[in-house]
Design a protein around this motif. Structure first.
Motif, PDB file in Angstrom:
ATOM      1  N   THR A 140      48.708 -30.547  37.895  1.00  0.00           N
ATOM      2  CA  THR A 140      48.786 -29.403  37.003  1.00  0.00           C
ATOM      3  C   THR A 140      47.753 -29.552  35.890  1.00  0.00           C
ATOM      4  N   TYR A 141      47.391 -28.447  35.269  1.00  0.00           N
ATOM      5  CA  TYR A 141      46.479 -28.490  34.123  1.00  0.00           C
ATOM      6  C   TYR A 141      47.223 -28.969  32.872  1.00  0.00           C
ATOM      7  N   GLN A 188      41.082 -29.285  31.310  1.00  0.00           N
ATOM      8  CA  GLN A 188      41.784 -30.559  31.232  1.00  0.00           C
ATOM      9  C   GLN A 188      42.841 -30.635  32.347  1.00  0.00           C
ATOM     10  N   VAL A 189      42.969 -31.794  32.957  1.00  0.00           N
ATOM     11  CA  VAL A 189      43.951 -32.012  34.017  1.00  0.00           C
ATOM     12  C   VAL A 189      44.918 -33.109  33.595  1.00  0.00           C
ATOM     13  N   GLU A 190      46.219 -32.828  33.721  1.00  0.00           N
ATOM     14  CA  GLU A 190      47.217 -33.862  33.438  1.00  0.00           C
ATOM     15  C   GLU A 190      47.062 -35.012  34.434  1.00  0.00           C
ATOM     16  N   MET A 191      47.259 -36.228  33.943  1.00  0.00           N
ATOM     17  CA  MET A 191      47.122 -37.413  34.789  1.00  0.00           C
ATOM     18  C   MET A 191      48.433 -38.192  34.831  1.00  0.00           C
ATOM     19  N   GLN A 192      48.551 -39.027  35.864  1.00  0.00           N
ATOM     20  CA  GLN A 192      49.699 -39.921  35.990  1.00  0.00           C
ATOM     21  C   GLN A 192      49.216 -41.247  36.578  1.00  0.00           C
ATOM     22  N   VAL A 193      50.041 -42.265  36.414  1.00  0.00           N
ATOM     23  CA  VAL A 193      49.696 -43.604  36.884  1.00  0.00           C
ATOM     24  C   VAL A 193      50.850 -44.121  37.741  1.00  0.00           C
ATOM     25  N   ASN A 220      50.919 -38.808  27.568  1.00  0.00           N
ATOM     26  CA  ASN A 220      51.236 -40.219  27.786  1.00  0.00           C
ATOM     27  C   ASN A 220      50.032 -40.915  28.416  1.00  0.00           C
ATOM     28  N   VAL A 221      49.417 -40.265  29.396  1.00  0.00           N
ATOM     29  CA  VAL A 221      48.187 -40.748  30.033  1.00  0.00           C
ATOM     30  C   VAL A 221      47.103 -39.737  29.704  1.00  0.00           C
ATOM     31  N   SER A 222      45.996 -40.173  29.152  1.00  0.00           N
ATOM     32  CA  SER A 222      44.932 -39.258  28.707  1.00  0.00           C
ATOM     33  C   SER A 222      44.534 -38.292  29.814  1.00  0.00           C
ATOM     34  N   HIS A 223      44.284 -37.037  29.393  1.00  0.00           N
ATOM     35  CA  HIS A 223      43.880 -36.017  30.359  1.00  0.00           C
ATOM     36  C   HIS A 223      42.508 -36.339  30.968  1.00  0.00           C
ATOM     37  N   PHE A 224      42.276 -35.781  32.152  1.00  0.00           N
ATOM     38  CA  PHE A 224      40.969 -35.872  32.801  1.00  0.00           C
ATOM     39  C   PHE A 224      40.158 -34.650  32.375  1.00  0.00           C
ATOM     40  N   ASP A 225      38.990 -34.880  31.814  1.00  0.00           N
ATOM     41  CA  ASP A 225      38.145 -33.812  31.280  1.00  0.00           C
ATOM     42  C   ASP A 225      37.156 -33.358  32.352  1.00  0.00           C
ATOM     43  N   LEU A 226      37.358 -32.150  32.864  1.00  0.00           N
ATOM     44  CA  LEU A 226      36.491 -31.627  33.928  1.00  0.00           C
ATOM     45  C   LEU A 226      35.089 -31.306  33.440  1.00  0.00           C
ATOM     46  N   THR A 227      34.895 -31.198  32.131  1.00  0.00           N
ATOM     47  CA  THR A 227      33.580 -30.835  31.585  1.00  0.00           C
ATOM     48  C   THR A 227      32.794 -32.041  31.105  1.00  0.00           C
ATOM     49  N   TYR A 264      45.917 -28.973  48.837  1.00  0.00           N
ATOM     50  CA  TYR A 264      47.171 -28.378  48.393  1.00  0.00           C
ATOM     51  C   TYR A 264      46.908 -27.208  47.443  1.00  0.00           C
ATOM     52  N   ASP A 265      46.054 -27.455  46.445  1.00  0.00           N
ATOM     53  CA  ASP A 265      45.697 -26.442  45.463  1.00  0.00           C
ATOM     54  C   ASP A 265      44.340 -26.840  44.889  1.00  0.00           C
ATOM     55  N   TYR A 266      43.884 -26.131  43.852  1.00  0.00           N
ATOM     56  CA  TYR A 266      42.539 -26.383  43.337  1.00  0.00           C
ATOM     57  C   TYR A 266      42.403 -27.748  42.672  1.00  0.00           C
ATOM     58  N   LEU A 267      43.528 -28.345  42.238  1.00  0.00           N
ATOM     59  CA  LEU A 267      43.467 -29.680  41.643  1.00  0.00           C
ATOM     60  C   LEU A 267      43.550 -30.780  42.689  1.00  0.00           C
ATOM     61  N   ARG A 268      43.972 -30.419  43.900  1.00  0.00           N
ATOM     62  CA  ARG A 268      44.080 -31.404  44.979  1.00  0.00           C
ATOM     63  C   ARG A 268      43.397 -30.841  46.221  1.00  0.00           C
ATOM     64  N   ALA A 269      42.110 -30.617  46.115  1.00  0.00           N
ATOM     65  CA  ALA A 269      41.315 -30.088  47.210  1.00  0.00           C
ATOM     66  C   ALA A 269      40.453 -31.206  47.788  1.00  0.00           C
ATOM     67  N   PHE A 270      40.232 -31.139  49.086  1.00  0.00           N
ATOM     68  CA  PHE A 270      39.511 -32.206  49.776  1.00  0.00           C
ATOM     69  C   PHE A 270      38.101 -31.730  50.123  1.00  0.00           C
ATOM     70  N   PRO A 271      37.082 -32.219  49.409  1.00  0.00           N
ATOM     71  CA  PRO A 271      35.723 -31.760  49.667  1.00  0.00           C
ATOM     72  C   PRO A 271      35.172 -32.314  50.969  1.00  0.00           C
ATOM     73  N   GLY A 272      34.398 -31.478  51.661  1.00  0.00           N
ATOM     74  CA  GLY A 272      33.705 -31.943  52.853  1.00  0.00           C
ATOM     75  C   GLY A 272      32.484 -32.759  52.470  1.00  0.00           C
ATOM     76  N   ALA A 273      31.990 -33.531  53.419  1.00  0.00           N
ATOM     77  CA  ALA A 273      30.849 -34.410  53.149  1.00  0.00           C
ATOM     78  C   ALA A 273      29.587 -33.596  52.881  1.00  0.00           C
ATOM     79  N   PRO A 274      28.769 -33.991  51.905  1.00  0.00           N
ATOM     80  CA  PRO A 274      27.474 -33.344  51.689  1.00  0.00           C
ATOM     81  C   PRO A 274      26.509 -33.732  52.812  1.00  0.00           C
ATOM     82  N   ARG A 275      25.257 -33.305  52.677  1.00  0.00           N
ATOM     83  CA  ARG A 275      24.262 -33.683  53.685  1.00  0.00           C
ATOM     84  C   ARG A 275      24.234 -35.203  53.824  1.00  0.00           C
ATOM     85  N   ASN A 276      24.264 -35.677  55.074  1.00  0.00           N
ATOM     86  CA  ASN A 276      24.256 -37.122  55.306  1.00  0.00           C
ATOM     87  C   ASN A 276      23.504 -37.452  56.581  1.00  0.00           C
TER      88      ASN A 276
END
Length: 441
Positions: free
Chosen positions: A17-18, A30-35, A118-125, A420-432
């Motif tokens: 979640t954001y 900002q994205v909420e984080m967990q450990v 509790n756990v610092s957010h992940f800053d997308l910018t 699952y959603d935009y925060l848990r999306a699986f990117p395909g491989a770039p040119r390789n």
């Protein structure tokens, strides 16, 4: 066969979640984080034994199979997990899993009135958001994984019968599943499930080039141990049950230089598990009722010339949720199931002259858009866009040596293979690039 699996996990990851501001509104940057800090150990044992017997009675040929198998998985004592997430309480002595702006006085707020994570957010910018964290400053909750034992055993009988151009496969299987909760403790409890699973297959040789087939298969499987034994998942859950009808043809022509196959199918599945997508409960699962997948597949493998080949296939899959506790899900395409996908690959090699042994290959594959995971009522699932990729290769073959270079995703297209959603999306491989050298003895 005996195997041992030990999990020793330490990870920072999205809380799905954001981040929230003081009004409870999402902060898109900002994205909420967990450990998670988790340790568990399992032992697994498997035994498989069977007898084959071939016999002919008149015009009937029989291939009989009688078998028995046993498998068990034991989670050993000592498994536990520490988890840190959410927002700090007003006294800064603990954390609350999610932020409720109506009770903001219960939270530690920063100078802008936003809750302190509790756990610092992940800053997308951020230019470089990957930094080490002092994990000793987090507030943790503890989860214990009690010892457990899962075991399954089955006995099966199968007969493959042939008479002239017709072959029939008849199979019967009886499965017994046992889940021992609180294993080796005074609170030990056994939960047993049984399933009778028939299956049938038919193959008919229409002529020397074409074979037609049909099959009927049933399936039954209790949910995975990770879902059963996770107290945060929200179980117990019903088993996964399925029923498949499939029919098709397979043919080869011109001394097998052209092979064509086609199939239609109808698959019904009950009891699929998906992430619930509930903020503050990232491990919570939800179980759908019935899902029906129906469609067709078409494959062609052709040798256009001795030095030129082509492979192509296309699949149409209408996978729909037909029963669900959330009525909004009914009629939707099931998660991560594209309706259309296919690929084309062709290869050409030079046979004569100074360039003999040199070859080239080119291909493309496409996938139509897909929906993300199940979402709570009142929300729309995220959509992952369609994509088409181009791949190429060049190779050189001389005597016993083959040198090859493959380039995948030629155009370096950004694409998503699922999620699952935009925060848990699986990117395909770039040119390789992949270079290989092969030597045949």
């Amino acid at each position: 066969m005996r195997s041992n699996y030990s999990e020793d996990l330490l990870e920072h990851r999205s809380a799905n979640t954001y981040a929230k501001d003081g009004l409870g509104q999402p902060i898109p940057s900002q994205v909420e984080m967990q450990v998670f800090i988790r340790k568990r150990t399992w032992n697994a044992d498997n035994v498989s034994t069977y007898l084959n017997y071939d016999v002919q009675r008149g015009k009937f040929k029989h291939k009989l199979l009688l078998g028995y198998d046993y498998a068990q998985q034991k989670q050993l004592p000592g498994g536990s997990q520490l988890q840190a997430r959410g927002y700090r309480n007003a006294a800064n002595t603990g954390a609350i899993n999610s932020f409720n702006p109506a009770q903001s006085g219960n939270y530690l707020l920063d100078s802008n009135g936003n809750p302190v994570p509790n756990v610092s957010h992940f800053d997308l910018t951020a230019t470089n958001p990957y930094v080490l964290r002092d994990m000793s400053k987090y507030f943790y909750t503890s989860v214990r994984y009690d010892p457990s034992l899962l075991r399954t055993q089955g006995i099966y009988l199968q007969d493959q019968i042939q008479i002239g151009k017709l072959q029939a496969l008849i199979g019967l299987r009886q499965d017994y599943f046992t889940d021992v909760i609180n294993y080796n403790t005074p609170d030990e409890e056994e939960v047993t499930q049984n399933a009778f699973l028939p299956r049938l297959g038919l193959v008919y040789s229409i002529n020397s080039h074409i074979n037609a087939y049909g099959t009927y298969v049933t399936g039954y499987q209790p949910q995975s141990a990770s879902a059963i034994n996770n107290p945060l998942a929200g179980g117990p859950f019903d088993p996964l049950e399925s029923e498949l009808f499939e029919a098709g043809i397979k043919s080869d022509w011109f001394d097998s230089r052209l092979v064509v196959s086609a199939a239609i199918y109808n698959l019904t599945v009950n009891g699929e598990l998906y992430n619930a997508g509930v903020a503050g409960s990232p491990e919570l699962l939800v179980q759908t009722g019935e899902e029906v997948s129906k469609g067709f597949e078409f494959d062609v493998i052709g040798q256009l010339a001795t030095n030129w080949s082509i492979t192509a296939n296309y699949a149409y899959n209408e996978a729909t949720i037909t029963e669900s506790a959330n009525e909004e899900e009914i009629g939707r395409q099931k998660p991560n199931a594209p309706k259309h996908q296919g690929n084309l690959w062709t290869k050409y090699s030079i046979e004569n002259g100074k360039l003999a042994g040199l070859g080239f290959a080119l291909g493309s594959n496409f996938v139509s858009d897909r929906l993300g995971s199940i979402v709570p009522a009142g929300q729309d699932p995220k959509e992952f866009p369609s994509y088409q990729l181009w791949n190429a290769g060049v190779f050189y073959h001389i005597n016993k040596v083959r040198v090859q270079l493959n380039i995948n995703n030629l155009t370096d297209k950004t694409h998503w293979v699922g999620g699952y959603d935009y925060l848990r999306a699986f990117p395909g491989a770039p040119r390789n690039f992949l270079a290989t050298i092969t030597y045949t003895l």
